[in-house]
Design an enzyme around this catalytic site. Structure first.
Site, PDB file in Angstrom:
ATOM      1  CE  LYS A 127      -3.879  -2.136   2.463  1.00 39.20           C
ATOM      2  NZ  LYS A 127      -4.669  -2.145   3.711  1.00 39.20           N
ATOM      3  CB  ALA A 176      -1.771   0.867   8.333  1.00 38.73           C
ATOM      4  CG  ASP A 177      -3.699  -5.134   5.735  1.00 34.78           C
ATOM      5  OD1 ASP A 177      -4.566  -4.664   4.975  1.00 34.78           O
ATOM      6  OD2 ASP A 177      -3.733  -6.311   6.166  1.00 34.78           O
ATOM      7  CB  THR A 178      -5.887  -3.991  10.876  1.00 34.82           C
ATOM      8  OG1 THR A 178      -5.178  -2.768  11.101  1.00 34.82           O
ATOM      9  CG2 THR A 178      -6.296  -4.598  12.204  1.00 34.82           C
ATOM     10  N   GLY A 199       0.102  -4.089  10.593  1.00 34.06           N
ATOM     11  CA  GLY A 199       1.401  -3.801  10.008  1.00 34.06           C
ATOM     12  C   GLY A 199       1.438  -2.353   9.580  1.00 34.06           C
TER      13      GLY A 199
END
Length: 193
Positions: free
Chosen positions: A51, A68-70, A105
């Site tokens: 991203k 970010a990634d969740t 992340g």
């Protein structure tokens, strides 16, 4: 100072940064969010890097880009965003009455050098036991479909969360303390902006 860019469509991430009084721009990434891994750390770091780099490559001026990634992780299963209400029911049925982990992340990319710093945060979350009717009532609130694990700790989902151990903001989708430490490596301090 270089402009700050959030490479995310998440209104929760935007709200968290805005709540700090930080001036930033939002540019959504257009990356495929699938990775062939069942390792939550590898997944969230990999997707946050994709991203951030997608947006960084489109910029023509100096910037610091945040990706970010969740995901939610339970007993070896990664639970991302539900596809529909049936999938939301399945995910909530799995996590009710149990402890799971939320992984986020974060990747920070400096433009034009393309220096990258990546890290992640993990928080333990306990969801209260719920019967099928309670799960269906929560799904009807409408806040389940665009959230990893099918719940929002900052919304009505707070009513189903029993407790957490770790960073609350990580569960929302952006661990702000960790992010600030990472930004410090680029000379950016969210406390001073």
């Amino acid at each position: 100072m270089a402009k700050l860019v959030l490479a995310s469509q998440s209104p929760r991430r935007r709200n968290l940064l805005a709540g700090l009084g930080v001036d930033f721009e939002v540019i959504a990434s257009d990356v495929d969010e699938s990775l062939d891994t069942q390792d939550p750390v590898e997944l969230v770091i990999g997707l946050s890097q994709r991203k951030a780099m997608d947006v960084a490559r489109r910029l023509k001026s100096e910037a610091v880009v945040i990706g970010a990634d969740t995901v939610v992780y339970l007993d070896g299963i990664i639970l991302g965003k539900p596809e529909d209400e049936n999938d939301a029911f399945y995910k909530l049925k799995l996590i009710q009455g149990k402890k799971h982990q939320v992984y986020t992340g974060i990747c920070v990319v400096q433009v034009p050098s393309y220096k990258i710093v990546s890290d992640y945060a993990v928080t333990d979350v306990w969801i209260r036991p719920m019967d099928d009717e309670r799960i269906k009532k929560y799904i009807k609130t409408g806040e389940v479909l665009d959230k990893a694990g099918a719940y929002a700790i900052q919304g009505k989902g707070s009513l189903i969360v029993e407790k957490i151990r770790g960073c609350y903001y990580n569960v929302v989708g952006l661990p702000l303390g960790k992010l600030n430490e990472m930004l410090n490596e680029f000379g950016v301090d969210l406390m001073a902006i």
